[in-house]
Scaffold this active site. Structure first.
Site, PDB file in Angstrom:
ATOM      1  N   TYR A   1       0.779  -1.243   0.000  1.00  0.00           N
ATOM      2  CA  TYR A   1       0.000   0.000   0.000  1.00  0.00           C
ATOM      3  C   TYR A   1       0.810   1.292   0.000  1.00  0.00           C
ATOM      4  CZ  TYR A   1       0.943  -0.812   4.970  1.00  0.00           C
ATOM      5  OH  TYR A   1       1.554  -1.089   6.163  1.00  0.00           O
TER       6      TYR A   1
ATOM      7  N   CYS B   1      -9.132 -40.659  21.876  1.00  0.00           N
ATOM      8  CA  CYS B   1      -9.953 -41.830  22.132  1.00  0.00           C
ATOM      9  C   CYS B   1      -9.537 -42.810  21.040  1.00  0.00           C
ATOM     10  CB  CYS B   1     -11.433 -41.477  21.988  1.00  0.00           C
ATOM     11  SG  CYS B   1     -12.445 -42.965  21.886  1.00  0.00           S
TER      12      CYS B   1
ATOM     13  N   CYS C   1     -15.928 -45.971  18.490  1.00  0.00           N
ATOM     14  CA  CYS C   1     -16.520 -44.818  19.188  1.00  0.00           C
ATOM     15  C   CYS C   1     -17.544 -44.128  18.274  1.00  0.00           C
ATOM     16  CB  CYS C   1     -15.425 -43.840  19.591  1.00  0.00           C
ATOM     17  SG  CYS C   1     -16.055 -42.316  20.285  1.00  0.00           S
TER      18      CYS C   1
END
Ligand code: IVH
Length: 712
Positions: free
Chosen positions: A252, A453, A458
């Protein structure tokens, strides 16, 4: 090839690669496929290996070249790198205007440019004779650190910009490229041969989230926010690490120039920078009065979630850069611009509880259950707590008042507790010893922050697994939403992803009718038929997609493609050793081990058997690139328009490329076929005008010798 034609080819390749790089990373509009780009790059590297003395700093091969350094050298900036004064609201902005109006009459008639204030890192880029020679951090504004090697890896940074023909470097023909046309130098406006620009380096929000998701799946620590991650990435001593982070930039400002001219209006300057090949925001606007500038700024306060990066405000700048310069600065803040800050999206609220979510790979992720609170117009009730270590490090306790941040579209996160207001009733948190979904004990692996897990059965993992399996980037089975999946799992109809292919119409009907149908516009029969068709169509998905869908830890779309090309089938992949896997690009020891582990598990082997039995067993013909060149569509160019009966946009591209064809965006005389779907655009007229053959999906499939019985 003799030396002079090799040299010519080399120069041409460098230009071509820069051009396509700019199309891809700056304009977001690539013209060639990744494979074609890789071919150009490979050819360039071949020539450089034969002629190492030709390699120059502006070669595209030099983006990730440098070796890690011990520390960064200091760089004195050619001009002070200034900061900005803040305005909190419209009145502050008006007060700023009044102050400068009193200092200079010209302010009365001044115009303004409004730009987003990107929350990233300021960098200073030096170009000599059109070549990127140095890049530095802002540092204290006077002296920064030399991070050139790191910045080279940021693909949005042009390594080369145009120079004046006849005035500067004779070798460069960059300005011949149409893309740079607007910066073609004229005798009145020669491009400076020394140009120093400033911009902001950042990580787009989507890329940040994808990066974190990858880390989470690998059980590694996730990053807190895009800004810190960008800052950390730029200050890596090993540029290879920087190269792996999704950094980009917007420019810029011109800090300094010699031997040429630059526009004296910010509005024209932005355009000029764009013309030189720099990435420039397209959100900037010019206004002839302050009130309109303020009004525009305020519209972005409510729309800031639409920006692809984090912005903490807008910058209002005087368009007249000479006037801005004459106004000077106060401390480190130039008088000619002001940062209009958006209200911070950080609030405190009470942490009522800590919940734990189970991800697809079994990773347990803690989240905050909050006293609902409004942050920037959105009611927030949940926020991420990253991982269990984070909770411990920040000493976050249940019942604490916590500081929560919501920025851009990033998922809100807990910054930390406010310990000063503790009552003593707050409870320290201990991670769960068992999975909250299935009750099995959780496990922790050496060297990872995550807890897992590891129970393959699951149910929470299964839901996530199926969700991933059917997702757009994987098997792309639309219509199998989470609620239907949950119902199917609950009913015992889906016990693993392979069961999807065994579903009968009545199974789906059952699940569809059971769910809340208020939002459904279609009758269940139609939903079931569409879903069955989508499942059937997905059986033809190519190997990389199936491999992605299986959800092996660390195997995303990119590595799935590489693995599929290298091994050709799931059978070959299943029997590959960790050493063989590591020969594949992008596969390190951790991912290799995860792949071996995945294929070694009894449960997964069963899923593979079932998939094979159901006819879901894609095989890649031949290896990698040679395969593509030999495909039935080799040498043909395709353009696609409209919606096709079964293939998605991505899907049709993959289909054509996997058979050696090329897909481009625009119809030309070189186009072999226009593939036409429903509701086509203007491409059809163009194809007809040029006499390009028009075909449908069915004919496309016939071209490769495939029958099209599964859609009618
Ligand atoms: S102009 C004289 N424009 O915000 C020029 N700064 O809080 C002064 N920033 O240090 C800077 N986006 O790092 C400007 N469009 C933009 C910007 C921008 C982000 C940063 C910059 C500056 C900080 C000031």
């Amino acid at each position: 090839m003799d030396t002079s034609s090799a040299r010519e080819r080399y120069e041409q390749l460098k230009q071509e690669i820069h051009f396509h790089n700019h199309r891809y990373h700056v304009l977001d509009a690539p013209l060639i496929s990744d494979a074609e780009f890789d071919r150009l790059m490979a050819e360039l590297k071949r020539i450089e290996a034969e002629h190492p003395d030709w390699v120059s700093p502006d070669s595209p091969s030099q983006r990730a070249g440098a070796a890690p350094s011990e520390k960064f050298e200091k760089v004195r900036h050619p001009r002070p790198i200034l900061s900005l004064a803040n305005a909190f609201g419209a009145d502050d902005a008006r007060a700023w205007y009044e102050r400068i109006r009193k200092l200079d009459d010209r302010v009365e008639k001044a115009a303004f440019v409004v730009e987003p204030k990107i929350d990233g890192l300021s960098v200073v880029l030096h170009y000599r004779d059109g070549v990127f020679v140095q890049g530095a951090t802002r540092g204290d504004g006077e002296i920064g650190e030399d991070i050139t090697a790191n910045l080279r890896t940021v693909k949005a940074i042009p390594l080369k910009i145009p120079v004046n023909q006849g005035l500067g470097n004779q070798n460069s023909r960059m300005s011949e490229l149409p893309l740079f046309a607007s910066a073609t130098p004229t005798p009145n406006h020669p491009i400076p041969n020394y140009l120093v620009v400033r911009g902001e380096v950042f990580i787009p929000i989507k890329e940040f989230e994808a990066l974190n998701q990858k880390l989470e799946e690998a059980g590694e620590k996730t990053y807190l926010n895009p800004r810190n991650t960008a800052a950390g990435s730029l200050r890596q001593l090993d540029p290879a690490i920087t190269a792996a982070r999704p950094l980009t930039l917007l420019v810029y400002q011109v800090v300094h120039f010699e031997g040429g001219n630059v526009p004296a209006s910010q509005w024209e300057l932005l355009d000029w920078l764009r013309g030189l090949g720099f990435p420039v925001t397209d959100v900037a606007r010019r206004f002839t009065d302050l009130e309109s500038a303020i009004a525009y700024t305020e519209t972005w306060d409510s729309r800031r979630d639409e920006l692809p990066y984090e912005a903490d405000g807008m910058v209002i700048k005087l368009d007249d850069l000479r006037l801005a310069k004459d106004l000077g600065y106060v401390g480190k803040d130039p008088r000619g611009a002001v940062a209009f800050k958006f209200p911070a999206r950080e609030v405190t609220t009470k942490l009522n509880a800590i919940g734990v979510a189970v991800g697809r790979t079994g990773v347990l992720t803690p989240y905050a259950v909050l006293e609902p609170v409004e942050i920037g117009g959105v009611v927030v009730e949940r926020a991420t707590l990253h991982n269990f270590d984070y909770i411990a490090e920040k000493d976050i306790r249940v019942g604490d008042r916590v500081l929560v941040k919501r920025a851009g579209e990033v998922i809100p996160y807990v910054i930390g507790p406010v310990p000063e207001v503790r009552t003593g009733a707050e409870q320290p948190y201990r991670p769960p010893a068992t999975c909250p979904a299935c009750g099995q004990p959780v496990e922790h692996f050496e060297g990872e922050v995550a807890w897992y897990c590891v129970n393959a059965a699951c149910p929470a993992q299964l839901v996530r697994n199926v969700e991933h399996f059917v997702s757009k980037g994987a098997m792309d089975i639309s219509g199998l939403g989470i609620r239907i999946v949950e119902k199917l799992i609950e009913a015992g109809l889906v016990g693993d992803v392979a069961d999807i292919f065994l579903l009968r119409r009545e199974d789906i009907l059952e699940a569809v009718t059971k769910k809340d149908r208020k939002t459904d516009k279609e009758p269940p029969g139609k939903i079931a038929d569409n879903l069955l068709a989508a499942i059937a169509a997905s059986k033809n998905q190519p190997l990389p997609r199936l491999l992605t869908a299986l959800g092996v830890r660390g195997v995303g779309e990119v590595s799935a493609r590489e693995l599929a090309a290298a091994f050709g089938s799931l059978d070959a992949l299943a029997s590959a050793s960790a050493e063989q896997l590591q020969m594949v690009e992008g596969i390190g020891p951790n991912i290799a081990a995860a792949i071996v582990d995945w294929f070694g598990r009894e449960q997964n082997r069963k899923v593979l058997e079932k998939l094979k039995h159901a006819g879901v067993w894609p095989v890649e013909q031949g290896n990698g690139k040679s395969r593509k060149e030999e495909g039935a569509l080799a040498g043909m160019n395709f353009v696609v328009t409209g919606t096709l009966p079964t293939l998605t946009r991505e899907g049709v591209k993959e289909f054509i490329e996997s058979h050696g064809g090329k897909v481009t965006d625009t119809v030309s005389r070189k186009t072999s076929y226009l593939v036409l779907g429903e509701a086509p655009g203007s491409k059809l007229q163009k194809a007809q005008a040029l006499g390009v053959k028009v075909i449908g999906e069915e004919e496309l499939r016939k071209l490769v010798g495939e029958s099209a019985t599964h859609f009618s």
